[in-house]
Structures are given as C-alpha cells and as structure tokens.
Design an enzyme around this catalytic site. Sequence first.
Site, PDB file in Angstrom:
ATOM      1  N   HIS B  63      31.981  37.877  47.518  1.00 40.59           N
ATOM      2  CA  HIS B  63      32.206  37.932  46.070  1.00 40.59           C
ATOM      3  C   HIS B  63      30.881  37.782  45.332  1.00 40.59           C
ATOM      4  O   HIS B  63      30.365  36.685  45.169  1.00 40.59           O
ATOM      5  CB  HIS B  63      33.176  36.826  45.653  1.00 40.59           C
ATOM      6  CG  HIS B  63      33.711  36.988  44.266  1.00 40.59           C
ATOM      7  ND1 HIS B  63      35.027  36.751  43.927  1.00 40.59           N
ATOM      8  CD2 HIS B  63      33.108  37.387  43.112  1.00 40.59           C
ATOM      9  CE1 HIS B  63      35.209  36.989  42.638  1.00 40.59           C
ATOM     10  NE2 HIS B  63      34.047  37.364  42.121  1.00 40.59           N
ATOM     11  N   HIS B  65      28.285  39.584  42.043  1.00 40.98           N
ATOM     12  CA  HIS B  65      28.080  40.503  40.919  1.00 40.98           C
ATOM     13  C   HIS B  65      26.592  40.818  40.844  1.00 40.98           C
ATOM     14  O   HIS B  65      25.810  39.977  40.426  1.00 40.98           O
ATOM     15  CB  HIS B  65      28.557  39.866  39.607  1.00 40.98           C
ATOM     16  CG  HIS B  65      29.997  39.444  39.646  1.00 40.98           C
ATOM     17  ND1 HIS B  65      31.030  40.300  39.328  1.00 40.98           N
ATOM     18  CD2 HIS B  65      30.583  38.265  40.007  1.00 40.98           C
ATOM     19  CE1 HIS B  65      32.191  39.649  39.473  1.00 40.98           C
ATOM     20  NE2 HIS B  65      31.941  38.421  39.885  1.00 40.98           N
ATOM     21  N   ASP B 155      38.779  42.108  39.472  1.00 42.70           N
ATOM     22  CA  ASP B 155      38.077  40.834  39.318  1.00 42.70           C
ATOM     23  C   ASP B 155      37.462  40.696  37.930  1.00 42.70           C
ATOM     24  O   ASP B 155      36.969  41.647  37.354  1.00 42.70           O
ATOM     25  CB  ASP B 155      36.969  40.703  40.361  1.00 42.70           C
ATOM     26  CG  ASP B 155      36.284  39.361  40.251  1.00 42.70           C
ATOM     27  OD1 ASP B 155      36.983  38.345  40.338  1.00 42.70           O
ATOM     28  OD2 ASP B 155      35.059  39.332  40.054  1.00 42.70           O
ATOM     29  N   HIS B 234      38.181  32.882  44.753  1.00 44.56           N
ATOM     30  CA  HIS B 234      37.817  31.664  44.005  1.00 44.56           C
ATOM     31  C   HIS B 234      39.006  30.752  43.643  1.00 44.56           C
ATOM     32  O   HIS B 234      39.234  30.441  42.481  1.00 44.56           O
ATOM     33  CB  HIS B 234      36.922  31.967  42.796  1.00 44.56           C
ATOM     34  CG  HIS B 234      37.379  33.030  41.826  1.00 44.56           C
ATOM     35  ND1 HIS B 234      38.628  33.064  41.279  1.00 44.56           N
ATOM     36  CD2 HIS B 234      36.712  34.084  41.292  1.00 44.56           C
ATOM     37  CE1 HIS B 234      38.710  34.081  40.446  1.00 44.56           C
ATOM     38  NE2 HIS B 234      37.573  34.721  40.442  1.00 44.56           N
ATOM     39  N   ASN B 280      34.305  30.774  35.346  1.00 47.07           N
ATOM     40  CA  ASN B 280      35.709  31.138  35.417  1.00 47.07           C
ATOM     41  C   ASN B 280      36.100  31.481  36.852  1.00 47.07           C
ATOM     42  O   ASN B 280      35.508  32.375  37.428  1.00 47.07           O
ATOM     43  CB  ASN B 280      35.973  32.349  34.514  1.00 47.07           C
ATOM     44  CG  ASN B 280      37.436  32.496  34.192  1.00 47.07           C
ATOM     45  OD1 ASN B 280      38.199  31.562  34.368  1.00 47.07           O
ATOM     46  ND2 ASN B 280      37.822  33.665  33.748  1.00 47.07           N
ATOM     47  N   ASP B 307      30.848  33.928  44.312  1.00 49.13           N
ATOM     48  CA  ASP B 307      31.041  34.465  42.960  1.00 49.13           C
ATOM     49  C   ASP B 307      29.709  34.485  42.197  1.00 49.13           C
ATOM     50  O   ASP B 307      29.647  34.177  41.011  1.00 49.13           O
ATOM     51  CB  ASP B 307      32.106  33.667  42.192  1.00 49.13           C
ATOM     52  CG  ASP B 307      32.604  34.398  40.952  1.00 49.13           C
ATOM     53  OD1 ASP B 307      32.148  35.536  40.699  1.00 49.13           O
ATOM     54  OD2 ASP B 307      33.448  33.832  40.227  1.00 49.13           O
ATOM     55  N   PRO B 325      30.730  33.262  31.081  1.00 49.42           N
ATOM     56  CA  PRO B 325      31.094  32.453  32.242  1.00 49.42           C
ATOM     57  C   PRO B 325      30.430  32.957  33.515  1.00 49.42           C
ATOM     58  O   PRO B 325      30.353  34.166  33.741  1.00 49.42           O
ATOM     59  CB  PRO B 325      32.618  32.619  32.309  1.00 49.42           C
ATOM     60  CG  PRO B 325      32.887  33.934  31.671  1.00 49.42           C
ATOM     61  CD  PRO B 325      31.787  34.183  30.669  1.00 49.42           C
ATOM     62  N   GLY B 326      29.969  32.027  34.352  1.00 48.11           N
ATOM     63  CA  GLY B 326      29.451  32.425  35.662  1.00 48.11           C
ATOM     64  C   GLY B 326      28.197  31.685  36.065  1.00 48.11           C
ATOM     65  O   GLY B 326      27.401  31.293  35.212  1.00 48.11           O
TER      66      GLY B 326
END
Lengths: 305, 435
Positions: B63, B65, B155, B234, B280, B307, B325-326
């Site tokens: 996971h 990004h 996602d 998550h 999140n 994530d 968020p992140g």
Amino acid sequence: LPVRNFLTLEGVGREELKEVLGLARDHSSGRVGHSLIGRTVCLAFFEASTRTAVSFELAARRTGADVISISEKGSAIQKGESLLDTVVTLDALGADAIVIRHPSAGAAALTARHTRAAVVNAGDGRGQHPTQALLDLYALSNALGGFYELAGRRIAVVGDILHSRVARSLVPAFRAAGMEVALVAPDTLLPLEARAWGLPILSSVDDALDWGADTLYALRLQKERMTGARVPSVAEYARYYGVAKRHLTAGALVMHPGPVNRGVEIQGDVVLSGASLIPTQVASGVAVRSAVLALATGAVEKAAA
Amino acid sequence: VTSAPNEFVIRGAHVLDPSSGLDGVMDVRLSAGRVAEVGEGLRGIRALDADSLSLFPGFVDVHAHWRTPGREDEETIESGSAAAAAGGFTSVVMMPNTEPVVDKPIVVSGLVRRVEQESRVRAYVSAALHEGLKGERLTEMRLLKEAGAYGVSDDGLGTQVAGVLRNGMLYARSAGLTVIVHCEDSSLATGVVHDGVAAALAGVPGSPGSAEDAATATALVLAAETGAKVHITHVSTALSAALVGFFKGRGACVTADTTPHHLTLTDERISTLEGLYRVNPPLRPDGDRLGVGEALRDGILDFVATDHAPHAASEKELPLEEAAPGFLGHETAFAALYTELVRKGELSLSRLVETMACAPGRWVRGGAYGVSVGAPADLTLVDLSEEWTVRADSLVSRSSNSPYLGRRLEGRVVGTVVGGELVYDRMGARFGVRA
C-alpha cells in the site's frame, strides 16, 4: 376439450420436444392446414414486444384462429386493470388459448390457475420463454439435418444469463435434446448460485471454443441498463463476450434471440454471415408457434407423423 | 575476475526467514538474480562482509502512494522507490488515486513501462475498481489486468454503496483480480480525527470508529457471499480486526493488513493540533492500537503495509481540519515497529519479519516467498543495533511528513537487494550498484 399449457420447459422431455418440432415441420410444409378454425386465441401482452407478438399473431391467423390482441398500449392493461381481472375477462369471452407476455416470472402459471383456456407463456420476467427455445431447437435441428443430430452437440450460451428468460428455457431444452451446454458470462451477469445448473461456467467466447462449442448462442445485452453497473463498457464486453468473425473459423454456428446489438454481443459482419442462424430462427417462429397453439388447444392431439 | 559479474556472496549475516525456518549466522550466494546457495563458508570473488548484520527476505509494502502521475512534486516513481529501498522494501503496490486516476488500461500500461525504467524496486500497479474512484461505473478490469494491473481498489475514498461494491467484487472475481478495500463509511466519517477523548478535549471534529467498522463489516459480508478475493487494508480498530477474524473463520477469501503508525501511535498526538498528525483512518486510542497489535501477532491480520502517503509541506503545515491526511511510511516502518513492538516485547522479531516480508510477499507473488535456493534474490540487510533519529533532511522521499520526525529509533536498514542487485547501500560496499 383437454387443454395443454406451455408454461415452462423446465423438466421437458425428449419425446415432447420431438412432438412439437415434428408438428412444426408439418405446419411449415403445409401438411397441417387450418387446424384452429373456430378457436379463439387471445394475445395478452403486458410488456412491449414486436417480434414475438407478430409471430404468434401470424401463427394463429395462418391456422385459422380468431385472434384477440390486447397490449399494454391503449387497452385495459394500460388503464391499470390487474392481470387476474384481464384473465377472468378473457376467460369469460371464451378464449381457447391465452398467450401471455408479462414482466414478472410466474405470471403465466398464475394465469393458468384462473382460466379454462390453454395458456402459452410468451415470456414472463426472467422466468421462461418456452416458444423461443423451441423455435431455436427447430432452427438448429433443421440446420444440422434433423432432431437426432442435436445429441452430443456442444452449445455455449453467452451473455446476460442472470436476467434472461430465454436462457432459463434454453438450458433444459438443449439438455433434453441431448446437447451439452456451457454458460459464458461474468459473475455480475450470473445468478449467485449459477452452479445450480451443474454446467461449466466459462469466461470468454474464446474459452467456449476451447471447451469445444460448435454453436454459440449470444444473448442480448441490455446495454443501457448493464454498462457501468454490471459490465464496465461495451468495449470490454465485446472483447470477451462478443462473437466475432475470428470465432467462426472452425465452423461454429451462431444464434441470437433478437433483437441484436450489433457490435456488442455480435459483430455486425457475423449477423448475416453463413454461420448465422439468426434469420432462420426468426423464420422458424411461426411454424413452431402454430404447432404449440395446435397442441395447446387440442386442435391437433398428436403429431401427424 | 572469474565469477560472473552478477554473482556475489553475503557473508556472515544472521539470516532470519520464518518461511524457511532459517535462523542463524550463515552465508548466502546470489547468482543471476536468484539465491544460489545458503550455507557456511561460502567463497566468492566478490563478497559482502555482513558480520553483525541481520538478513531478512525483502520487505513488501502492498500500500503506497507514489503520486505519479499528477503530483510529482510530492513523490515520483524514482523517489518513492528510493524511499522504499531505504526502508528495506523490495516490492511495492502503488495505489490508483493519482491525477488522473489509474482507471484506464493505457494509464496502467504507461505506469508499468515507467516502473521498468524508473523504479529501484519491484512495483505493481493497483488500478481503480470504479471509474474515477467514484463508486459508480465499473472499470474495464479484464483489460486493466491485460495491461498489467495487479489488483483493483477505490482506495482513499472507499466504495460507499454496498450493492455497487458487491458487483465490483463479482466482476473482479471474473477478472481474476483481488479487490483491496479501504473501509470507510462516509456518512459516519464526517470528522478529521478519531472521535475520542482527545478530539473531545481538543475541539476537533471526530469520525467514530464505526465509520471504519461498519464499512469493514459490509465488505467482509460481501466478500464471504461473493467468494471474491478481498484484501482489507489499513485496519485500525480492534473491532474491525475482530471482524476480519470472524469472517476468516467462516471461509471468506480475505486477507488484511494494518500500518506501522496504527501499531505504534495513538490519538494522543492530536492534542498537539498539528496538521502533520492527520491520517486516514485516523490514529486511534491505545485500546485499538493494542487490539490491532494482538491481531497481527495472532495471525488474524496477515501483514503490515505502510500506506506511504507523501504530502507537500504546504498541505501538512495547516490546522488539522485543513491538512491533507497521510504519513510517509517506507523509511521508518521497520525501525518504528522494531523499536515500539519488538524491543518492548509485544511482537517477536520473527513475526515482524513474517508480517513485513514473507506474508505480503506471498500475497504479491502468489507463491512461496523467502530466502531459499532458486528464489529471486530480494533481501534486506538490517543493523539491529544502530540507533538513529528521524530527520526531515535525511529522508529519501520527496516529502517529509513522517509522524516519527525527531524520534529516536532502533534498527536501521543498511542494504536492500532486488533481484540480486544492491539498490540501497549504507555499508560502503561498492558492487552491483545501479547508476
């Protein structure tokens, strides 16, 4: 007079199929004339239909029957009269046969419980469409050279099995004729318990040919309702579930109940190709429905063989 | 030089691989991108002295990004994969919520091509389950798979309507793709942090745990009914973890992960009111942190995924309610978990390696994963004794939104090998390094 309903092909036997197909052939060749003279056939279409309604009407008229036709437009049906009230009325008018098309499965059986007339199911919801499957068998057996040639053939039914009354009639009919049947569809177009049929479930037309299909039966995709929700796009559907010229090299036949979405379930150049039985299917409708009406009303008790 | 240029021996590392049962000091010979030999006293012209280091199967992060295409100011395939390599990750799955969304076969094939050229580690593309992640129209999953998509996911948003998610699962099953589900009910998730004590006292709008739990329950019910392959990503609450366990026991084809930050941080952080700590699903109370940790220890949760979510400083240096968020995840995952769980006795080192490497490795590869002869040489070298402080200026990622900034951690990745090539090297070794 004894009447005989044609509500479902679930549980149909080989002899019964032979009887109907034989009588259809007799009608087609003119060996049976105006067997329904003096009989009244009522066409009660609670759902839009063109080809099935026309085909039944022609069948009834050519066999000499009086025809009453009520359809959703401009009739009591449109005014909200219930199914049962309509049936009771037709019964009182002395109908010998009621041909019913309805958007809900079970409507034909319900009708049969409330009339002395013979009931012929012309398609009820996702339930059954017996005369479609019978005319398909007739067209295919003629193309192959006779009823006995059906046994052992492999047919793949491709497309929206979930919503298809045609599929629910085809499967028992093909199997009763001794054919092997496979279903080809994404899981979104199959009932959750599709395994209940006990048939192979395949995921593309190519897979169907690998399985040994010699006939490809494409179902109509209601593309306005299905794309997005159950099928991503026409492009992806056509790629995996559409019948194209390249599928016909080994001599497979192609069938479709109509109306065809060209470029979706069948490529345009396949529809009228030599492999296509689609025009034959349409032409078979009148003979088969004449036979069904004759058997339903008792006008012909046994095939004149 | 007589040995093949792509052959070398890692000598004297403590090899720990729960999948093969290896646990001891030994040598590993790599050849032609694969593990060629595991044993003692192996010789080679080119050798790496790994004395006092630990050697694990390469970590796998399902996971991440990498913000490509669209937000290359935050991360690129190059920088994201470099950050992954610095964290010991040898395989990564990229999520589709980019700009544009990865919902077309041509976007997938373009990414696959770019990964071959730009990524230091193996990277897989997860495509969208629905067009634009909107939860309305199915994507062309079979064409996406042909283009190289590994899985499908909405996602970042989650699929809100159960009937839509169900059809998505059914179609994904036909397409042979796993559905990765972000479980969040948007009608419940109206806040920006966990709706708990800290939110109440700080005056920050909260989202209740039920926002995740209700969506998780829905996804699990549908997974069990459809028979689709579903991965719940998550998991952050004790109840959601328990639900996963319940459905696994009923034969659902389900796997699940949780993140390093949900295993090590709690919603106490939000009393700082710093936008950095918005994530999140949100950081949860300690009871959830412990429950999720127990589920990971007991095998109810299958593995860890980070994530990894880079954000520009301008999107994090904001009030919580306005921040994106992140968290960054790749570079701190192992050290944070080793420091907070293994060193404190909450998780064994062996289980940590299983959940960071073997289990997600099997999930990605669809087969065996570990340090065994013939397997691809994807390996991670760690110095468990090294203590280090997480600093923005030493992070490899293009962004610096790590929740561990300023934290002193134990255990540091010092070398990462992908297909026999050293793609990350803090040891001073000088062989096989890609330009």
